[in-house]
Motif scaffolding. Structure first.
Motif, PDB file in Angstrom:
ATOM      1  N   GLN A  57      27.153  14.117  -2.234  1.00 16.02           N
ATOM      2  CA  GLN A  57      27.485  13.115  -1.801  1.00 16.02           C
ATOM      3  C   GLN A  57      26.433  12.155  -1.142  1.00 16.02           C
ATOM      4  N   GLY A  58      26.158  10.960  -1.855  1.00 12.46           N
ATOM      5  CA  GLY A  58      25.190  10.003  -1.416  1.00 12.46           C
ATOM      6  C   GLY A  58      23.460  10.683  -1.623  1.00 12.46           C
ATOM      7  N   PRO A  59      22.505   9.772  -1.567  1.00 10.28           N
ATOM      8  CA  PRO A  59      21.385  10.203  -1.876  1.00 10.28           C
ATOM      9  C   PRO A  59      20.722  11.366  -1.133  1.00 10.28           C
ATOM     10  N   ARG A  60      19.827  11.944  -1.646  1.00  8.82           N
ATOM     11  CA  ARG A  60      19.018  12.990  -1.224  1.00  8.82           C
ATOM     12  C   ARG A  60      18.005  12.536  -0.257  1.00  8.82           C
ATOM     13  N   ARG A  61      17.424  13.098   0.781  1.00 10.54           N
ATOM     14  CA  ARG A  61      16.205  12.714   1.459  1.00 10.54           C
ATOM     15  C   ARG A  61      14.978  12.448   0.664  1.00 10.54           C
ATOM     16  N   GLY A  62      14.370  11.498   0.733  1.00  8.51           N
ATOM     17  CA  GLY A  62      13.363  10.853   0.149  1.00  8.51           C
ATOM     18  C   GLY A  62      13.892   9.994  -0.894  1.00  8.51           C
ATOM     19  N   GLU A  63      15.112   9.789  -1.108  1.00  9.76           N
ATOM     20  CA  GLU A  63      15.771   8.460  -1.859  1.00  9.76           C
ATOM     21  C   GLU A  63      16.051   7.490  -1.043  1.00  9.76           C
ATOM     22  N   ASP A  64      16.460   6.328  -1.684  1.00 11.16           N
ATOM     23  CA  ASP A  64      16.842   5.010  -0.950  1.00 11.16           C
ATOM     24  C   ASP A  64      18.358   5.352  -0.283  1.00 11.16           C
ATOM     25  N   PHE A  65      18.258   5.335   0.927  1.00 10.89           N
ATOM     26  CA  PHE A  65      19.751   5.307   1.782  1.00 10.89           C
ATOM     27  C   PHE A  65      20.060   3.768   2.315  1.00 10.89           C
ATOM     28  N   ALA A 112       7.441   7.901   8.442  1.00 14.15           N
ATOM     29  CA  ALA A 112       8.344   9.158   8.173  1.00 14.15           C
ATOM     30  C   ALA A 112       9.571   8.630   7.845  1.00 14.15           C
ATOM     31  N   VAL A 113       9.918   7.510   8.399  1.00 10.99           N
ATOM     32  CA  VAL A 113      11.483   6.981   8.078  1.00 10.99           C
ATOM     33  C   VAL A 113      11.409   6.598   6.565  1.00 10.99           C
ATOM     34  N   SER A 114      10.186   5.841   6.121  1.00 13.02           N
ATOM     35  CA  SER A 114      10.173   5.311   4.858  1.00 13.02           C
ATOM     36  C   SER A 114      10.242   6.502   3.879  1.00 13.02           C
ATOM     37  N   GLU A 115       9.684   7.773   4.265  1.00 10.95           N
ATOM     38  CA  GLU A 115       9.516   8.851   3.458  1.00 10.95           C
ATOM     39  C   GLU A 115      10.836   9.485   3.210  1.00 10.95           C
ATOM     40  N   LEU A 116      11.645   9.445   4.154  1.00 14.02           N
ATOM     41  CA  LEU A 116      13.038  10.251   4.505  1.00 14.02           C
ATOM     42  C   LEU A 116      14.076   9.592   3.949  1.00 14.02           C
ATOM     43  N   PHE A 162       0.982  -1.147  -0.007  1.00 14.69           N
ATOM     44  CA  PHE A 162      -0.087  -0.073   0.143  1.00 14.69           C
ATOM     45  C   PHE A 162       0.884   1.257  -0.139  1.00 14.69           C
ATOM     46  N   PRO A 163       1.540   1.588  -1.018  1.00 10.23           N
ATOM     47  CA  PRO A 163       2.574   2.642  -1.223  1.00 10.23           C
ATOM     48  C   PRO A 163       1.775   3.958  -0.958  1.00 10.23           C
ATOM     49  N   ARG A 164       0.462   4.195  -1.324  1.00 13.98           N
ATOM     50  CA  ARG A 164      -0.226   5.449  -1.345  1.00 13.98           C
ATOM     51  C   ARG A 164      -0.809   5.617   0.258  1.00 13.98           C
ATOM     52  N   ASN A 165      -0.814   4.684   0.969  1.00 12.34           N
ATOM     53  CA  ASN A 165      -1.542   4.931   2.208  1.00 12.34           C
ATOM     54  C   ASN A 165      -0.847   4.033   3.372  1.00 12.34           C
ATOM     55  N   ARG A 166       0.567   4.633   3.264  1.00 14.44           N
ATOM     56  CA  ARG A 166       1.578   4.312   4.433  1.00 14.44           C
ATOM     57  C   ARG A 166       1.140   4.355   5.659  1.00 14.44           C
ATOM     58  N   GLY A 167       0.761   5.736   6.044  1.00 15.84           N
ATOM     59  CA  GLY A 167       0.350   6.126   7.196  1.00 15.84           C
ATOM     60  C   GLY A 167      -0.962   5.309   7.874  1.00 15.84           C
ATOM     61  N   VAL A 220       0.053  15.299   5.494  1.00 16.64           N
ATOM     62  CA  VAL A 220       0.955  15.344   4.517  1.00 16.64           C
ATOM     63  C   VAL A 220       0.344  15.476   3.005  1.00 16.64           C
ATOM     64  N   ARG A 221      -0.749  15.003   2.861  1.00 19.76           N
ATOM     65  CA  ARG A 221      -1.481  14.910   1.714  1.00 19.76           C
ATOM     66  C   ARG A 221      -2.247  16.229   1.621  1.00 19.76           C
ATOM     67  N   GLU A 222      -2.882  16.984   2.545  1.00 22.73           N
ATOM     68  CA  GLU A 222      -3.614  18.238   2.138  1.00 22.73           C
ATOM     69  C   GLU A 222      -2.680  19.319   2.338  1.00 22.73           C
ATOM     70  N   TYR A 223      -1.765  19.290   3.191  1.00 24.70           N
ATOM     71  CA  TYR A 223      -1.071  20.583   3.522  1.00 24.70           C
ATOM     72  C   TYR A 223       0.600  20.257   3.011  1.00 24.70           C
ATOM     73  N   ALA A 224       1.101  19.085   2.687  1.00 20.90           N
ATOM     74  CA  ALA A 224       2.443  18.918   2.435  1.00 20.90           C
ATOM     75  C   ALA A 224       3.174  19.537   3.812  1.00 20.90           C
ATOM     76  N   TYR A 225       2.685  19.074   4.893  1.00 20.23           N
ATOM     77  CA  TYR A 225       3.492  19.528   6.051  1.00 20.23           C
ATOM     78  C   TYR A 225       4.075  18.325   6.632  1.00 20.23           C
ATOM     79  N   PRO A 226       5.303  18.523   7.159  1.00 20.08           N
ATOM     80  CA  PRO A 226       5.997  17.207   7.686  1.00 20.08           C
ATOM     81  C   PRO A 226       5.311  16.273   8.802  1.00 20.08           C
ATOM     82  N   ARG A 227       5.357  15.022   8.455  1.00 23.92           N
ATOM     83  CA  ARG A 227       4.595  14.007   9.354  1.00 23.92           C
ATOM     84  C   ARG A 227       5.143  14.131  10.884  1.00 23.92           C
TER      85      ARG A 227
END
Length: 563
Positions: free
Chosen positions: A332-340, A464-468, A126-131, A410-417
């Motif tokens: 250096q390395g991935p950006r936040r939101g990519e796979d670390f 939050a961890v999966s998103e960052l 369920f990638p679109r409904n993780r929370g 996060v869906r309505e306001y794009a504010y941090p979880r």
């Protein structure tokens, strides 16, 4: 069907939170084995270490299939809690503290296996409904205490030692039933319309609320009225029917699904064409900070003009680099939101802030949950099962509501979880204040606040961890972060709460803790007042860490969810 996997995961999690039931059976262990409060809190710390250290589960998840992890976790639970039951019921057997610690650590480590299998399958299916999905699954883990309490009352009461036996055998039985079902599905990218998914998720959410309300009403009736064992058994049968009811969703989709309506779910972060090649080569386009700034500023231009201006800037910068006028700044390395990888995540301040947040919030919350039995006895309540059940229900509601609220933010306001974690820390601080004051009904109010806030932590931080830091190594991130929780209980429960309790009990007997070999009993609010005032300060500090993490991750969530 991924919905069948979700329902099976809910059942697995409903018996996978055995660590939260410690307050129900700890008075039996203390009375039978004559432990003092410091020894009981040492046992609680060992239990928390076993439940939170998921290094073995995380490592084995790359080798064993999901059913293998479930079977191994259930077997560990049977060995650990089965051994404790034998030592408590057979007083002729030696029962040193170190042996009890080893057994409870082995038994509670089952949680890490069940959590790894359930959560990894859920966030991938369920990638679109993780929370919401994480909140529901962790909610059932928190509801474990109330479910086991009702099962004990219907089947095994009043034999208190049998509660430990129930904890030992139930998880492996349920695990064997569901282990052929739970797994990440390769076809999870194919789904029905997003509207249907939201409707089905809403149905499960409402059913969760019904289950929690049912348990709360039933347990209050049992506690306040003298009901027979037959009536308790009827209540338990009603609970089983409610737990089976979510099967209507996979059955409906199996027999009434419309294949023509199925469509691909777009990934949360679409991967640009050729991105794998560009990641392998050190392309200058991603390494020029000035060019990145100009690209963002030029997005408002028409597409032809934007491409022309970008090509001109790129040419000018190549010349400047060749002449040495511009120094190349390589990323250096991935950006936040990519796979670390785990090693890369450990170098990020956001990851370390998450460790501190869980240390303060979940560490102090679990300390309260573990000491709830002794707190009830100190304030004159004969049966601590009620408070353990109540905090279990509020824990469940906090996890379910926290998942949906964080997803809405996060869906309505794009504010941090992580802002949900900040609210949870404040609620936790107020809950500790009620425990410290010991006002009338303070245990009820404190259980409500601590249960809700503790559950909100577990609903928000995995998503939050999966998103960052990405989904690729989510199991490793999850199991590493949870190690911070037993570290918190070592300090808060093993050192602080146990020492304060035994010192106050010795004062009431006009002596010192070392003068008494048998278990010490403390009476009154003074037994835990200092402990919870300190824990309130810890949660206020944790609130500050949450706000710092929110401030740092605003651009990340704006990029992930901004319209």
């Amino acid at each position: 069907s991924r919905w069948l996997v979700l329902v099976a995961s809910m059942w697995l999690q409903a018996c996978g939170g055995v660590g939260y039931i410690y307050g129900s059976y700890s008075p039996v262990i203390k009375a039978r084995l004559l432990y003092n409060q410091r020894q009981m809190n040492t046992l609680a710390v060992a239990k928390n270490i076993g439940g939170s250290v998921g290094i073995f589960a995380g490592s084995l998840s790359t080798v064993l299939p999901p059913w293998g992890l479930i079977l191994l976790g259930g077997f560990q639970n049977l060995v650990g809690y089965g051994g404790i039951w034998l030592l408590v019921t057979s007083l002729a057997l030696p029962s040193p503290l170190w042996l009890m610690c080893v057994l409870i650590m082995i038994g509670t480590n089952e949680e890490s296996y069940y959590n790894t299998v359930s959560l990894v399958s859920a966030v991938r299916n369920f990638p679109r409904n993780r929370g919401p999905v994480v909140g529901i699954l962790k909610g059932f883990s928190g509801l474990c205490g109330a479910i086991f309490t009702l099962a004990y009352g219907a089947l095994l009461a009043p034999h208190q030692e049998a509660f430990i036996l129930l904890v030992a055998v139930t998880p492996i039985i349920v695990g064997v039933i569901v282990m052929p079902i739970i797994r990440p599905l390769e076809s999870s990218g194919i789904t029905q319309d997003t509207k249907d998914e939201s409707e089905n998720m809403g149905f499960i959410y409402n059913l969760c609320l019904v289950i929690a309300a049912y348990l709360l009403v039933v347990l209050l009736i049992i506690d306040l009225l003298d009901v027979s064992k037959l009536v308790t058994g009827i209540f338990y049968l009603g609970l089983l029917l409610l737990l089976v009811f979510p099967l209507v969703i996979p059955l409906k989709l199996e027999f009434f699904k419309g294949g023509a309506d199925a469509k691909l779910v777009e990934p949360l972060i679409p991967e640009a064409a050729g991105s794998s090649d560009s990641n392998k080569s050190a392309g200058y386009e991603s390494s020029f900070s000035e060019l990145e700034d100009e690209k963002r500023a030029s997005r408002s231009l028409p597409e032809p003009l934007f491409k022309l201006k970008l090509a001109r800037m790129r040419s000018d910068l190549y010349k400047a680099v060749a002449e040495g006028a511009v120094k190349v700044k390589r990323r250096q390395g991935p950006r936040r939101g990519e796979d670390f990888t785990l090693r890369q995540a450990l170098m990020k301040a956001d990851f370390l802030l998450m460790v501190g947040i869980l240390f303060c919030g979940c560490g102090s919350g679990l300390t309260a949950i573990d000491n709830l039995g002794q707190m009830g006895q100190a304030q004159g309540y004969e049966n601590a099962h009620m408070f353990v059940s109540m905090i279990s229900i509020w824990n469940f509601l906090g996890r379910v509501a926290g998942g949906f609220v964080s997803e809405w933010i996060v869906r309505e306001y794009a504010y941090p979880r992580p802002c949900v974690l900040a609210v949870a820390q404040l609620l936790m601080a107020f809950g500790h204040l009620f425990y410290a004051t010991a006002w009338p009904l303070s245990l009820y109010v404190g259980s409500l606040l601590v249960g809700l806030s503790y559950g909100m932590h577990w609903a928000a931080f995995p998503s939050a961890v999966s998103e960052l830091f990405g989904l690729k190594n989510f199991g490793s991130f999850y199991n590493f972060l949870t190690v911070s929780i037993p570290l918190g209980t070592i300090l808060f429960s093993g050192v602080l709460a146990g020492s304060v309790y035994d010192n106050e009990a010795a004062k009431q007997l006009h002596g010192r803790p070392e003068d008494f070999k048998d278990g010490l009993l403390c009476e009154g609010a003074v037994c835990f007042r200092l402990t919870f005032l300190i824990l309130m300060g810890v949660c206020i500090f944790g609130f500050g860490l949450c706000m710092l993490l929110v401030k740092r991750t605003v651009p990340v969530y704006a990029g992930l969810y901004g319209k």
